[in-house]
Design an enzyme around this catalytic site. Sequence first.
Site, PDB file in Angstrom:
ATOM      1  N   LYS A 221      11.337  48.509 -43.346  1.00  0.00           N
ATOM      2  CA  LYS A 221      10.746  47.858 -44.513  1.00  0.00           C
ATOM      3  C   LYS A 221       9.244  48.146 -44.572  1.00  0.00           C
ATOM      4  O   LYS A 221       8.587  48.415 -43.565  1.00  0.00           O
ATOM      5  CB  LYS A 221      10.995  46.346 -44.459  1.00  0.00           C
ATOM      6  CG  LYS A 221      12.464  45.956 -44.626  1.00  0.00           C
ATOM      7  CD  LYS A 221      12.901  46.025 -46.079  1.00  0.00           C
ATOM      8  CE  LYS A 221      14.397  45.749 -46.260  1.00  0.00           C
ATOM      9  NZ  LYS A 221      14.722  44.327 -46.177  1.00  0.00           N
ATOM     10  N   ARG A 261      20.615  44.301 -39.561  1.00  0.00           N
ATOM     11  CA  ARG A 261      20.996  45.449 -40.387  1.00  0.00           C
ATOM     12  C   ARG A 261      19.954  46.542 -40.177  1.00  0.00           C
ATOM     13  O   ARG A 261      18.771  46.334 -40.479  1.00  0.00           O
ATOM     14  CB  ARG A 261      21.058  45.033 -41.858  1.00  0.00           C
ATOM     15  CG  ARG A 261      21.514  46.123 -42.815  1.00  0.00           C
ATOM     16  CD  ARG A 261      21.539  45.568 -44.242  1.00  0.00           C
ATOM     17  NE  ARG A 261      22.046  46.542 -45.205  1.00  0.00           N
ATOM     18  CZ  ARG A 261      21.299  47.478 -45.803  1.00  0.00           C
ATOM     19  NH1 ARG A 261      19.993  47.548 -45.548  1.00  0.00           N
ATOM     20  NH2 ARG A 261      21.832  48.320 -46.662  1.00  0.00           N
TER      21      ARG A 261
END
Length: 295
Positions: A221, A261
């Site tokens: 991210k 994840r």
Amino acid sequence: MTTRRVPGMPDPGRCLVMGVVNVTPDSFSDGGEWFDFDTAIRHGLDLVGEGADIVDVGGESTRPGAARVSLEEELRRVEPVIRALAQEGVTVSVDTMRAEVAEVAVEAGAKLVNDVSGGLADPAMPRVVAATGVPYVVMHWRGHSRDMDSRAIYADVVVEVAEELRKRVDSVLAEGVSEEQIVLDPGLGFSKKPQHNWALLAGIGRLTELGHPLIIGASRKRFLGRLLADAEGTPRPFSGSDDATLAVTALAARAGAWCVRVHQVGPNADAVRVAAAWRAADKGHAGQNADEGRR
């Protein structure tokens, strides 16, 4: 802290690892790398070989600013990949905001629906998931990718995300989804600034108090790349934050996350095992201290 088992999902007694297969040309971290069906299927099998407990197949990018694809295109991308992986015995999840895609994916063999909108993008989704009986990831979401950054306004992000997730849980329960089906995701990076993501990670313990297993998706991210920016302030490229993802994985698993994840499975599979051993030793030490106190 919840220890609830999620029906139909592996239960190895530790935090699970979900590997990502983006069947898209434009995903933020690996757009186009697995867009070919055969390549995507092979990649999914490779992830299992590296230690993935679940393989998450998505056909629509949710990167900031991304435009939506048509229903037909999303189905074309994901259905054959899910079917092939399921036939190989892989525990597959489908990453979609569309009820019709979820329904087709479960028919093709998907065992979990991972909805980044938590049922807000398609009001039919909770009813479809309720009918299938598969686990349902309800993520915190405030809007589509095209404008989600403008919605990143919080006074206390942990309190507000927890409350908004609680409302979503009540809503999907009212549509027939069972308590046992629900998994929660705080939605790192979705209508969140870096400081919001860090606060939510620090607040994992408080989020598990909602009473549902928690999945954490920090892998590659933007907030990790910004943390690791060079002296000129240039963020690390997405793949350059894999080591930082490992740190988040270990800490999240240690804090009680049900699943992480990730894009790079092997090292993260090692990290959750380290965290599990640490948690077990900590519990053993606490029990020993209690025994000694009773002597």
